[in-house]
Write a protein that holds these residues in place. Structure first.
Motif, PDB file in Angstrom:
ATOM      1  N   ARG A  83      46.450  42.694  47.598  1.00  0.00           N
ATOM      2  CA  ARG A  83      45.320  41.799  47.338  1.00  0.00           C
ATOM      3  C   ARG A  83      45.051  41.735  45.839  1.00  0.00           C
ATOM      4  N   TYR A  84      44.703  40.537  45.387  1.00  0.00           N
ATOM      5  CA  TYR A  84      44.330  40.310  43.991  1.00  0.00           C
ATOM      6  C   TYR A  84      42.919  39.740  43.967  1.00  0.00           C
ATOM      7  N   ASP A  85      42.020  40.393  43.264  1.00  0.00           N
ATOM      8  CA  ASP A  85      40.656  39.911  43.064  1.00  0.00           C
ATOM      9  C   ASP A  85      40.400  39.764  41.573  1.00  0.00           C
ATOM     10  N   TYR A  86      39.606  38.751  41.218  1.00  0.00           N
ATOM     11  CA  TYR A  86      39.235  38.575  39.818  1.00  0.00           C
ATOM     12  C   TYR A  86      37.714  38.570  39.698  1.00  0.00           C
ATOM     13  N   ASP A  87      37.210  39.535  38.936  1.00  0.00           N
ATOM     14  CA  ASP A  87      35.783  39.639  38.643  1.00  0.00           C
ATOM     15  C   ASP A  87      35.635  39.494  37.134  1.00  0.00           C
ATOM     16  N   LYS A  88      34.873  38.517  36.692  1.00  0.00           N
ATOM     17  CA  LYS A  88      34.767  38.257  35.250  1.00  0.00           C
ATOM     18  C   LYS A  88      34.209  39.452  34.482  1.00  0.00           C
ATOM     19  N   ARG A  89      33.489  40.329  35.189  1.00  0.00           N
ATOM     20  CA  ARG A  89      32.938  41.510  34.517  1.00  0.00           C
ATOM     21  C   ARG A  89      33.995  42.582  34.301  1.00  0.00           C
ATOM     22  N   HIS A  90      35.012  42.599  35.182  1.00  0.00           N
ATOM     23  CA  HIS A  90      35.973  43.698  35.157  1.00  0.00           C
ATOM     24  C   HIS A  90      37.422  43.239  35.079  1.00  0.00           C
ATOM     25  N   GLY A  91      37.659  41.922  35.177  1.00  0.00           N
ATOM     26  CA  GLY A  91      39.022  41.427  35.106  1.00  0.00           C
ATOM     27  C   GLY A  91      39.731  41.479  36.443  1.00  0.00           C
ATOM     28  N   ALA A  92      41.068  41.555  36.395  1.00  0.00           N
ATOM     29  CA  ALA A  92      41.886  41.531  37.607  1.00  0.00           C
ATOM     30  C   ALA A  92      41.901  42.904  38.275  1.00  0.00           C
ATOM     31  N   ILE A  93      41.844  42.891  39.619  1.00  0.00           N
ATOM     32  CA  ILE A  93      41.878  44.118  40.401  1.00  0.00           C
ATOM     33  C   ILE A  93      42.926  43.939  41.500  1.00  0.00           C
ATOM     34  N   PHE A  94      43.893  44.874  41.570  1.00  0.00           N
ATOM     35  CA  PHE A  94      44.938  44.822  42.588  1.00  0.00           C
ATOM     36  C   PHE A  94      44.740  45.982  43.571  1.00  0.00           C
ATOM     37  N   THR A  95      44.901  45.689  44.858  1.00  0.00           N
ATOM     38  CA  THR A  95      44.793  46.733  45.879  1.00  0.00           C
ATOM     39  C   THR A  95      45.953  46.601  46.866  1.00  0.00           C
ATOM     40  N   PRO A  96      46.971  47.463  46.749  1.00  0.00           N
ATOM     41  CA  PRO A  96      48.085  47.460  47.706  1.00  0.00           C
ATOM     42  C   PRO A  96      47.763  48.305  48.938  1.00  0.00           C
ATOM     43  N   ARG A  97      48.588  48.140  49.962  1.00  0.00           N
ATOM     44  CA  ARG A  97      48.368  48.841  51.222  1.00  0.00           C
ATOM     45  C   ARG A  97      49.684  48.991  51.973  1.00  0.00           C
ATOM     46  N   LEU A  98      49.791  50.082  52.761  1.00  0.00           N
ATOM     47  CA  LEU A  98      50.978  50.319  53.579  1.00  0.00           C
ATOM     48  C   LEU A  98      50.541  51.015  54.863  1.00  0.00           C
ATOM     49  N   ALA A  99      51.111  50.575  55.991  1.00  0.00           N
ATOM     50  CA  ALA A  99      50.809  51.199  57.278  1.00  0.00           C
ATOM     51  C   ALA A  99      52.081  51.241  58.117  1.00  0.00           C
ATOM     52  N   TYR A 100      52.385  52.415  58.653  1.00  0.00           N
ATOM     53  CA  TYR A 100      53.604  52.599  59.446  1.00  0.00           C
ATOM     54  C   TYR A 100      53.233  53.101  60.834  1.00  0.00           C
TER      55      TYR A 100
END
Length: 764
Positions: free
Chosen positions: A464-481
């Motif tokens: 996931r990619y989120d953009y918050d003008k206060r903090h810039g770009a934020i990436f959150t990866p995930r994995l489930a097996y």
């Protein structure tokens, strides 16, 4: 003559054909009896696939299905409250197949369809993400006036009351505080920040289809606030809701709760679901003798409406809305509304109004594309003693998802936009003596791929990619097996990151309105977390119709840049800053579900956890976090008497509590404590159920072993407190412990033992 003879001959021939067909239909049949708990089970649904022909068992549990062509079929037997049974049968020409079928009481829906873990419908056993599912039958075992209270019987989930006076609170999952828990309704994040406790109140239990819970970060799909876990409240499908449902109860303390639900067909293409919840408590009680109400006075109404339109393409279109209004107050027993906002008699008075809207629309194209949107408007007019708190929060959310299976891959692509508006009259939106409105837009993109290697193995990855003008770009990866050894043994491993941007109000309700000053030491940056979760599910069946399910998890979450309230540096302040160090939540959780053929059912859970933070090389346990907890629900049905008995309870280990200084005589840690309840339900009067019982059997309240709970309850405006030049309270004969008024020392409800009596009525 030949013509005349041919006519009766033809009639005779037709008669013989008809008779043979009739005889075949009678002879080629399936009959049997459906049993559960050793007794015949009436009204069980019995169907044969393919073909879909079926019937319902009679009062003796017997059924007959005739006229079945020769062949191999699947016989499906289902009944409310029992696990479905699928049995392969072979029907032979001219034979009657006789069967005895045993249904096992359901175990909190191991085979239910869930949507929370992957944003698409999937059987819980097939989901690579561990999702806990709770049905209304679970919550009926300990009837409450709100979902907020009902969650107390779920292992690892604890409703935390944050204020002794106003009784507002939040939800802790695996020891993490309320701001780390995201609450959804039908998958939409309309309950957030300012509205968490209010959003969980007033949802009619009769309209809830199920509650799905994920423990651990889910930011890849849901964005900010889903750091510690999430709770998704799913309302009933309008096509499956009862025509009319009523649930009303009265407690010995004078609490009254009413739930009404109705399903209405409007024409051939529109279905309407209506719900009303009304709760009233107007009986001030002070059993602990501090001259403050033990339970907040409340007058609350909530109206819910959901429309579902049938489209020629069978695509989804639903619109829902809810209005919530509450007037609550707590304080000195002499308080009346005329003292609101004055410094004569202390009271905390809160007027709350909420509007919520949400909708889902599948685009009229061949691909599976879903547009979802929600909006809520929360207005709060509060007074805490002589301190006003006026706040408005608006949250808008829109999301577009595309689900595309490609061979062994099941892709989900999505885009979301979240809008948050927040304004109040406190330091949260103060700026050098002025005021500014906190208004934020956060656009997001995310992708998820579930790769099914085989029937036993699947791997889910996401980003996931989120953009918050206060903090810039934020990436959150995930994995489930997911490794499915067989139908009865499943191992899941989940890893991912989470993030949370700051809405200061969510950090501490009492901080902005109570006795302590709020100090924001720096510009707060978003928190980041890394989480690992290992889950094992085991199902065990016995020949006697008994069933056991074991669900065990090990979890570990590491927080960097964590935002933690500092109660210790200055007893008159709560200081907020990003942690220069780390915070860790780790532990083990175990749920055991038992269903016995004699009608006994048990759900027992326990959690061991260590939630700590390390600052300047010093590690300490997080405040208001227990090191161990347990929950249980034991039910027994006496079917011959139409009577069921439910014994529910929870147990919590010691928590570190917020003291006001070294002289504070109250205990630094809470003792081991437990809330236990018993309920009896009689269902032998048609569509009615009568239930009653006792809550808090042990009469446990947090004042046990403490000289007082609310600091300086006799001087709530600190008129007789002497302060030094630094603003600290000074020890005097009138104030030997150097305290100021503070109601934040709270870990358990102040409400003691009480009886309750209720009535349910349902028309399907």
């Amino acid at each position: 003559m030949a013509s005349f003879l041919n006519k009766p001959f033809c009639i005779l021939l037709l008669f013989l054909i008809f008779w043979n067909t009739y005889a075949f239909a009678q002879d080629s049949a399936v009959k049997g009896v459906v049993k559960a708990n050793g007794n015949p089970l009436p009204l069980a649904h019995v169907q044969i696939f393919p073909g879909g022909i079926g019937t319902t068992s009679d009062k003796d549990g017997r059924f007959v299905i005739e006229g079945i062509p020769e062949g191999t079929y699947t016989l499906n037997i289902s009944s409310l409250g029992y696990m479905e049974l699928n049995k392969e049968i072979v029907v032979q020409k001219g034979k009657v197949l006789a069967l005895e079928l045993i249904l096992i009481p359901s175990m909190e829906q191991l085979d239910e369809t869930v949507v929370t873990g992957t944003l698409k419908p999937i059987k819980r056993l097939e989901s690579p993400v561990p999702v806990e599912v709770y049905k209304p039958t679970f919550f009926k075992k300990n009837p409450t006036a709100s979902i907020f209270e009902a969650l107390q019987n779920i292992n690892g989930v604890r409703p935390q009351i944050n204020c002794n006076v106003c009784n507002t609170g939040d939800i802790h999952i695996n020891g993490l505080e309320g701001p780390y828990t995201l609450v959804l309704i039908d998958g939409m994040p309309i309950v957030s920040g300012l509205g968490t406790v209010y959003g969980l109140s007033g949802i009619p239990n009769s309209l809830i289809e199920q509650v799905e819970i994920i423990k651990g970060p889910a930011s890849t799909l849901y964005g900010s606030e889903a750091v510690g876990g999430l709770i998704n409240i799913i309302t009933k499908n309008t096509l499956e809701a009862p025509t009319l449902s009523l649930d009303s109860f009265l407690s010995g303390w004078g609490e009254y709760n009413l739930d009404l639900g109705s399903h209405i067909n409007i024409g051939e293409s529109t279905n309407l679901l209506l719900g009303l919840n009304y709760f009233r408590y107007d009986n001030p009680i002070d059993n602990n003798g501090d001259n403050f109400t033990d339970l907040t006075i409340q007058d609350r109404v909530s109206l819910f409406q959901k429309w579902t339109l049938r489209r020629p393409s069978n695509k989804l279109l639903s619109i829902a809305g809810r209005f919530f209004y509450e007037d609550r107050w707590g304080g000195e027993m002499q308080w009346t509304p005329e003292f609101r906002g004055t410094d004569e008699i202390y009271g905390e008075s809160i007027y709350t109004r909420r509007w919520e809207f949400l909708g889902k629309y599948q685009l009229p194209i061949e691909e599976n594309v879903l547009f979802s949107a929600s909006y809520n408007d929360h207005s709060q007019n509060s007074v805490y003693g002589d301190t006003p708190y006026l706040a408005d929060q608006r949250i808008g959310f829109a999301q577009l998802t595309w689900n595309k299976p490609l061979g062994r891959h099941d892709l989900l692509l999505g885009s979301a936009l979240r809008y948050t508006y927040y304004d109040d009259n406190t330091t949260a939106t103060g700026n050098n003596g002025g005021n500014f409105i906190d208004e934020v837009w956060i656009p997001s993109l995310f992708i998820q791929d579930e790769w099914i290697f085989s029937k036993k193995h699947s791997l889910l990855t996401g980003l996931r990619y989120d953009y918050d003008k206060r903090h810039g770009a934020i990436f959150t990866p995930r994995l489930a097996y997911r490794w499915k050894f067989n139908d009865n043994d499943i191992l899941r491993f989940n890893a991912g990151t989470g993030f949370r941007v700051v809405n200061l109000f969510t950090e501490e309700h009492a901080a902005l309105t109570g006795a302590r000053d709020v100090i924001i030491a720096e510009d707060l940056e978003p928190e980041q977390s890394v989480n690992f979760n290992l889950n094992y599910l085991k199902k065990i069946y016995s020949d006697g119709g008994n069933f056991i399910a074991l669900d065990a998890s090990a979890f570990y979450t590491y927080f960097s840049n964590a935002i933690l309230p500092d109660y210790d540096t200055n007893p008159n302040q709560i200081i907020y800053r990003n942690l220069d160090g780390n915070a860790i939540s780790k532990g083990l959780s175990l749920n055991l579900d038992f269903a016995f053929a004699n009608g006994l059912k048990m759900i027992v859970g326990g959690t061991l956890m260590d939630v700590s933070n390390t600052r300047d090389g010093i590690t300490q346990r997080q405040i208001l976090t227990e090191s161990y907890s347990g929950t249980w629900s034991i039910s027994y049905a006496i079917r011959s008497m139409n009577l069921s008995i439910d014994y529910t309870g929870n147990l919590y280990g010691p928590m570190r509590l917020p003291l006001l200084g070294e002289l504070d005589p109250r205990k630094e840690f809470s003792p081991l404590w437990s809330i236990q309840n018993i309920q009896f339900t009689y269902s032998g009067i048609g569509d009615f159920e009568i239930y009653g019982g006792v809550k808090n059997l042990l009469n446990w309240t947090p004042n046990r072993g403490n000289p007082f709970i609310i600091a300086r309850a006799e001087d709530p405006f600190d008129k007789n407190v002497v302060f030094d030049n630094a603003g600290n309270a000074v020890q005097t004969p009138d104030n030997p412990y150097a305290l100021t008024f503070d109601p934040s020392y709270v870990y358990a409800p102040n409400q003691g033992i009480r009886g309750f009596l209720g009535l349910r009525y349902r028309i399907d």
